[in-house]
Scaffold this active site. Sequence first.
Site, mmCIF file in Angstrom:
data_model
loop_
_atom_site.group_PDB
_atom_site.id
_atom_site.type_symbol
_atom_site.label_atom_id
_atom_site.label_comp_id
_atom_site.label_asym_id
_atom_site.label_seq_id
_atom_site.Cartn_x
_atom_site.Cartn_y
_atom_site.Cartn_z
ATOM 1 N N HIS A 14 0.639 -1.278 -0.130
ATOM 2 C CA HIS A 14 -0.009 -0.066 0.095
ATOM 3 C C HIS A 14 0.896 1.082 -0.133
ATOM 4 C CE1 HIS A 14 -3.619 2.462 1.637
ATOM 5 N NE2 HIS A 14 -2.715 3.527 1.156
ATOM 6 N N LEU A 17 1.999 6.993 -4.612
ATOM 7 C CA LEU A 17 3.355 7.326 -5.467
ATOM 8 C C LEU A 17 3.047 8.922 -6.264
ATOM 9 C CD1 LEU A 17 4.719 4.084 -7.115
ATOM 10 C CD2 LEU A 17 5.501 5.256 -5.158
ATOM 11 N N ARG A 18 1.692 9.244 -6.089
ATOM 12 C CA ARG A 18 1.261 10.530 -6.634
ATOM 13 C C ARG A 18 1.734 10.477 -8.208
ATOM 14 N NH1 ARG A 18 -1.561 10.730 -2.137
ATOM 15 N NH2 ARG A 18 -0.610 11.888 -0.456
ATOM 16 N N ASN A 42 -5.760 7.160 -5.897
ATOM 17 C CA ASN A 42 -6.346 8.510 -5.428
ATOM 18 C C ASN A 42 -5.645 9.383 -5.982
ATOM 19 O OD1 ASN A 42 -4.271 7.902 -3.634
ATOM 20 N ND2 ASN A 42 -5.270 9.056 -1.942
ATOM 21 N N HIS A 137 -10.315 1.018 2.588
ATOM 22 C CA HIS A 137 -9.991 2.087 3.629
ATOM 23 C C HIS A 137 -11.146 2.007 4.605
ATOM 24 C CE1 HIS A 137 -8.368 6.122 5.141
ATOM 25 N NE2 HIS A 137 -9.382 5.901 5.555
ATOM 26 N N LEU A 220 -4.484 9.332 8.096
ATOM 27 C CA LEU A 220 -5.991 8.859 8.285
ATOM 28 C C LEU A 220 -5.805 7.550 7.910
ATOM 29 C CD1 LEU A 220 -8.262 11.494 6.957
ATOM 30 C CD2 LEU A 220 -8.176 10.862 9.257
ATOM 31 N N ASP A 248 1.620 2.663 3.284
ATOM 32 C CA ASP A 248 0.804 3.796 3.540
ATOM 33 C C ASP A 248 1.789 5.319 3.382
ATOM 34 O OD1 ASP A 248 -1.531 5.383 2.730
ATOM 35 O OD2 ASP A 248 -2.329 5.320 5.088
ATOM 36 N N HIS A 252 2.970 14.763 0.924
ATOM 37 C CA HIS A 252 2.391 16.080 0.772
ATOM 38 C C HIS A 252 3.368 17.096 0.627
ATOM 39 C CE1 HIS A 252 -1.959 14.758 0.849
ATOM 40 N NE2 HIS A 252 -1.693 13.831 1.778
ATOM 41 N N ALA A 264 -3.820 14.957 5.449
ATOM 42 C CA ALA A 264 -3.406 13.866 6.142
ATOM 43 C C ALA A 264 -2.536 12.927 5.409
ATOM 44 C CB ALA A 264 -4.582 12.976 6.340
HETATM 45 O O1 DOR Z 1 -3.080 9.636 5.543
HETATM 46 C C1 DOR Z 1 -3.654 9.358 4.694
HETATM 47 N N1 DOR Z 1 -3.089 9.868 3.379
HETATM 48 N N2 DOR Z 1 -4.409 8.427 4.519
HETATM 49 C C2 DOR Z 1 -5.125 8.174 3.153
HETATM 50 O O2 DOR Z 1 -6.066 7.219 3.376
HETATM 51 C C3 DOR Z 1 -4.766 8.922 2.266
HETATM 52 C C4 DOR Z 1 -3.429 9.384 2.055
HETATM 53 C C5 DOR Z 1 -3.065 10.318 0.956
HETATM 54 O O3 DOR Z 1 -3.357 9.929 -0.137
HETATM 55 O O4 DOR Z 1 -2.518 11.270 1.488
HETATM 56 ZN ZN ZN Z 2 -3.331 4.984 1.654
#
Ligand code: DOR
Ligand code: ZN
Length: 347
Positions: A14, A17-18, A42, A137, A220, A248, A252, A264
């Site tokens: 999980h 990688l953006r 996402n 999730h 999150l 995870d 950011h 998050a």
């Molecule tokens: O902390 C998180 N960041 N939880 C997630 O479920 C998504 C992730 C993100 O894409 O930044």
């Molecule tokens: Zn995630």
Amino acid sequence: MTSFLTLTRPDDWHVHLRDGEGLAAVAGDTARQFGRAIVMPNLKPPVVSVAQAVAYRERILSALPGDSGFVPLMTLYLTEATLPAEIERARRSGCVYGVKYYPAGATTHSEAGVRDLSRCHETLRALEDLGLPLLVHGEVTDPSVDVFDRERVFIERHLIPLVQRFPRLKLVLEHITTASAVKFVLAAGNTVAATVTPHHLLYNRNALFQGGIRPHVYCLPVLKREEHRQALVRAATSGNPKFFLGTDSAPHARSTKENACGCAGIYSAHAAIELYAEAFEAAGALDRLEGFASHFGPDFYGLPRNTTSITLKRESWQVPETFPFGGDRLVPLRAGETLCWRLQESA
Ligand code: DOR
Ligand code: ZN
């Protein structure tokens, strides 16, 4: 004391990688240690079709040196409009390995996620029939539920009924954070597994308020009480193959974390395997790290284990304060602090 630790090359089940400049900044960190990674869909817009997943996979590979050997395992973002035919295409594609269920509004870029799972039943049936895992999730978005209870309530309201309705569905409850999640996974059949992050093994919710508010450990599902952290450590180090590695890692830009409404996500890919080694060693379970990091994930997904290896050395090193991240900076987990294990350069 062990001073070298050699493991079958691990995989990350999980990771975020953006895309674009962000992808270029972080992909190498994941590829340096992991053979494969389940890549979250996402993006904005989300990866909802096989065609988008194939194109995203190409962008990931282009961001890496040609000889990296890294294999991105792509995922689709489940929406209420995802058709069973897309699941069949995904299965046939040979590059999509799971479908991600974000409850709408639960986290970063989840607006296009699912409001009412009953609208997806035919699609879930296709997943079940084709053996493609649903990656969950697990948090309710009901604003009347306390933020720290959202995982437990999701399990009670949504997950228990889901596995009853789809008993053959392969399901990964991702980034588990509570004793309730551990209990759920243990009680479920062999079709149900969970990933555990390094940050949820190493920190409890006090870290969020250590001397002031700490945006770089906000993620999150949010960090929980110490008793939950301990339950996760017991599960991850138990040798039970239902629990495996998923960082995870979610980068950011600093300006969006150090913000009145901070995003998050915790960035851990710069030192993921080292952080897991630290958590396993603290639990006296370094000998269980390889199963968790390198064996149980591929076994669950029905993929071969990696045939190459990595070596960690017991060596103190300081994590940089920041890394470049497009036009901004990225603050990694443990910025400026010392780690006690270090990944050796591959030959
Ligand atoms: O902390 C998180 N960041 N939880 C997630 O479920 C998504 C992730 C993100 O894409 O930044
Ligand atoms: Zn995630």
